[in-house]
Design an enzyme around this catalytic site. Structure first.
Site, mmCIF file in Angstrom:
data_model
loop_
_atom_site.group_PDB
_atom_site.id
_atom_site.type_symbol
_atom_site.label_atom_id
_atom_site.label_comp_id
_atom_site.label_asym_id
_atom_site.label_seq_id
_atom_site.Cartn_x
_atom_site.Cartn_y
_atom_site.Cartn_z
ATOM 1 N N ALA A 47 4.526 4.050 3.014
ATOM 2 C CA ALA A 47 4.039 2.819 2.378
ATOM 3 C C ALA A 47 4.205 1.668 3.360
ATOM 4 C CB ALA A 47 4.831 2.525 1.115
ATOM 5 N N LYS A 48 3.579 0.577 3.099
ATOM 6 C CA LYS A 48 3.794 -0.644 3.883
ATOM 7 C C LYS A 48 3.374 -1.813 3.021
ATOM 8 C CE LYS A 48 4.911 -1.591 8.212
ATOM 9 N NZ LYS A 48 5.726 -0.713 9.049
ATOM 10 N N GLY A 49 3.906 -2.976 3.344
ATOM 11 C CA GLY A 49 3.518 -4.137 2.549
ATOM 12 C C GLY A 49 3.874 -5.395 3.290
ATOM 13 N N VAL A 71 0.867 -1.183 0.000
ATOM 14 C CA VAL A 71 0.000 0.000 0.000
ATOM 15 C C VAL A 71 0.900 1.228 0.000
ATOM 16 C CG1 VAL A 71 -1.723 1.317 1.289
ATOM 17 C CG2 VAL A 71 -1.881 -1.173 1.209
ATOM 18 N N ASP A 78 10.419 -5.217 8.543
ATOM 19 C CA ASP A 78 9.410 -4.980 9.573
ATOM 20 C C ASP A 78 9.254 -6.319 10.299
ATOM 21 O OD1 ASP A 78 7.341 -2.717 10.280
ATOM 22 O OD2 ASP A 78 6.192 -4.558 10.357
#
Ligand code: GLU
Length: 411
Positions: free
Chosen positions: A104-106, A59, A145
C-alpha cells in the site's frame, strides 16, 4: 514526446517478466490494478485562522500475502497515479524479502517544509480520522516515507487509538518511546549500504577502492553515508534538490550534515558546488539515487558514467533509461531489493508491538542483514538461472510468490 506516468513506467518494467512467466491478461490485471484506492479531502485551520484544503490518498494494492503495508508521503507533487505505482512496489518488496505483508502507499499532496508543527499535527490527525476505517493492525499499516517521520507516526498512533483503543501496531516507524523499534530509523539507509556491499562482492568491486555519489541527503542518505563510510567507501558527491557538493578526494558526511543543520544547505568547506543533475553524471563507480522517482530518464541516461546504480529511492530509473543502461552493461540493483531494509524493520516493529516484547537494536540489525542476505542470494541465483537482469529476477521471484498466494487462497 509525452512522458510516461509513474504507473506506465512501472508496468512497462514488469512487462518482460509477465511475458516470461506467460501470464494471462486477467492475471496481469489482477497484479497491476490496485485492490482499493481512496482520496479524501483534508481541511485544516492554518496559522492566522485561515482555512486550507488538501488531498490525501491511500492506495491498497494487494493483500494476498498479508495486510497492506506501506509508507505515507507528504510531497506537493503526490497524486493518485504516483501513489498507485508506489503501492504496487510495496507488494513486490514485501514478497521478495518474504515478509507477510501486501502493498500500500498513501500520503498528502502538501509541502511539509512550508507548515509549522501544529499545522502538520492537525493535518495528520485529520487524515487519520478520514482514513481510520480503512486502516487496522491486521488490515493496513502505514509507515514513514518522504516528508514524514517518526513524529508523524506518533500522531497517527494517538489519533487512531483515541477512536479504536490502544493500538501501537497500527503504524510502524514510531519513536522508540511509544513503541518504535530500535534501528527502524537507520534501517533503510543501512539496508542500501548492505546491498551495495553484497553486489560489489558479487561483481568483484573492492569496497575500499570504489567511489560513490549519493543523490538525496535525508534520512536514507544520511544513514547510508554513515554505513558506507564505516565500510571504508569513498563518497565523492552528495546532493539535495537545490544542488550539492563534489570532492574527488572524498567527502565527510558528518561535516556536511552539520552544515545542513546550521544553514539548511550542505554547502561548505573546499568542496565544489554541483547541481543535482551534475551529481547523477558524476564520474564514479557507484551511483545511488536516494530521492525521487525518474531521477534517471531519457534526458540524462546517456550521461551516466557509473558502472553500478543502487536504487535507494523507489523507481529512480525510468523504463526507457533502464533499457538503455542495461544495454550498456550497467549493473542496476533494483529498488525492491536495495531499499527493502525499511519495510523489513517495520515488520520487526509490528511483531514487537503485537507481542509487547522489545528487542535490542543489535538484534534488529542482525536479523535484518540475515533476511536481506537471503533475498540477495535468491535474486543473484535467479538472475544467473534465467540469464536476466537483477531487476527481472527480483520481480520474477516476487510475482511468483504473490500469484501463488492468490491462487492458493482463491478469490
Ligand atoms: N516507506 C518505506 C518504503 O518505501 C517503508 C514502508 C514501510 O515501512 O511500511 O519502503
Amino acid at each position: 514526446m509525452s512522458k510516461n506516468t509513474c504507473c506506465e513506467n512501472h508496468n512497462a518494467l514488469l512487462e518482460r517478466v509477465f511475458k516470461k512467466l506467460k501470464l494471462k491478461d486477467s492475471e496481469k490485471q489482477l497484479l497491476t490494478e490496485p485492490f482499493r484506492e481512496v482520496r479524501v479531502q483534508i481541511p485544516i485551520r492554518v496559522e492566522g485562522g485561515g482555512l486550507k484544503v488538501f488531498s490525501g490518498y491511500r492506495v491498497q494494492h494487494n493483500q494476498a500475502r498479508g495486510p497492506f503495508k506501506g509508507g505515507l508521503r507528504y510531497h506537493p507533487s503526490l497524486n493518485l497515479d504516483e501513489t498507485r505505482a508506489l503501492a504496487q512496489i510495496m507488494t513486490w518488496k514485501a514478497a521478495l524479502i518474504d515478509i507477510p505483508f501486501g502493498g500500500a502507499k498513501g500520503g498528502i499532496s502538501v509541502d511539509p517544509t512550508k507548515m509549522n508543527k501544529s499545522e502538520l499535527e492537525a493535518l495528520t490527525k485529520k487524515f487519520t480520522q478520514k482514513m481510520g476505517p480503512l486502516l487496522g493492525k491486521n488490515t493496513d499499516i502505514p509507515a514513514p516515507d518522504m516528508g514524514t517521520n517518526s513524529q508523524t507516526m506518533a500522531w497517527i498512533f494517538e489519533e487512531y487509538s483515541k477512536r479504536f483503543g490502544y493500538t501501537p501496531s497500527i503504524v510502524t516507524g514510531k519513536p522508540i518511546e511509544v513503541g518504535g523499534a530500535a534501528g527502524r530509523t537507520e534501517a533503510t539507509g543501512y539496508g542500501v549500504a548492505f546491498a551495495t556491499r553484497q553486489f560489489c562482492e558479487e561483481v568483484g568491486l573492492n569496497l575500499e577502492e570504489v567511489s560513490v555519489a549519493i543523490q538525496g541527503f535525508g534520512n536514507v542518505g544520511y544513514y547510508l553515508a554513515e554505513r558506507l563510510t564505516a565500510m571504508g567507501v569513498k563518497i565523492v558527491a552528495i546532493s539535495e534538490d537545490y544542488g550539492g557538493v563534489f570532492n574527488p578526494d572524498g567527502l565527510d558526511y558528518m561535516t556536511l550534515w552539520e552544515y545542513k543543520e546550521k544553514t539548511g544547505k550542505i554547502y561548505g568547506g573546499r568542496n565544489k558546488k554541483i547541481s543535482n543533475d551534475d551529481l547523477l553524471e558524476t564520474e564514479c563507480d557507484i551511483l545511488i539515487p536516494a530521492a525521487m522517482e525518474n531521477a534517471i530518464d531519457a534526458h540524462n541516461m546517456k550521461k551516466i558514467k557509473s558502472k553500478m546504480i543502487v536504487e535507494a529511492a523507489n523507481m529512480p530509473v525510468s523504463f526507457c533509461a533502464n533499457e538503455y543502461l542495461e544495454g550498456k552493461g550497467k549493473i542496476i540493483v533494483p529498488d525492491i531489493l536495495a531499499n527493502a531494509g525499511g519495510i523489513l524493520v517495520s515488520y520487526f516493529e509490528w511483531v514487537q508491538n503485537k507481542q509487547q516484547f522489545y528487542w535490542e537494536s543489535e538484534e534488529t540489525i542482525e536479523r535484518m542483514e540475515k533476511k536481506l542476505h537471503k533475498a540477495f542470494k535468491n535474486v543473484v541465483f535467479r538472475a544467473k538461472q534465467d540469464s536476466s537482469s537483477y531487476r527481472d529476477a527480483a520481480f520474477t521471484i516476487a510475482i511468483e510468490r504473490v500469484l501463488s498466494a492468490i491462487h492458493l487462497r482463491g478469490f
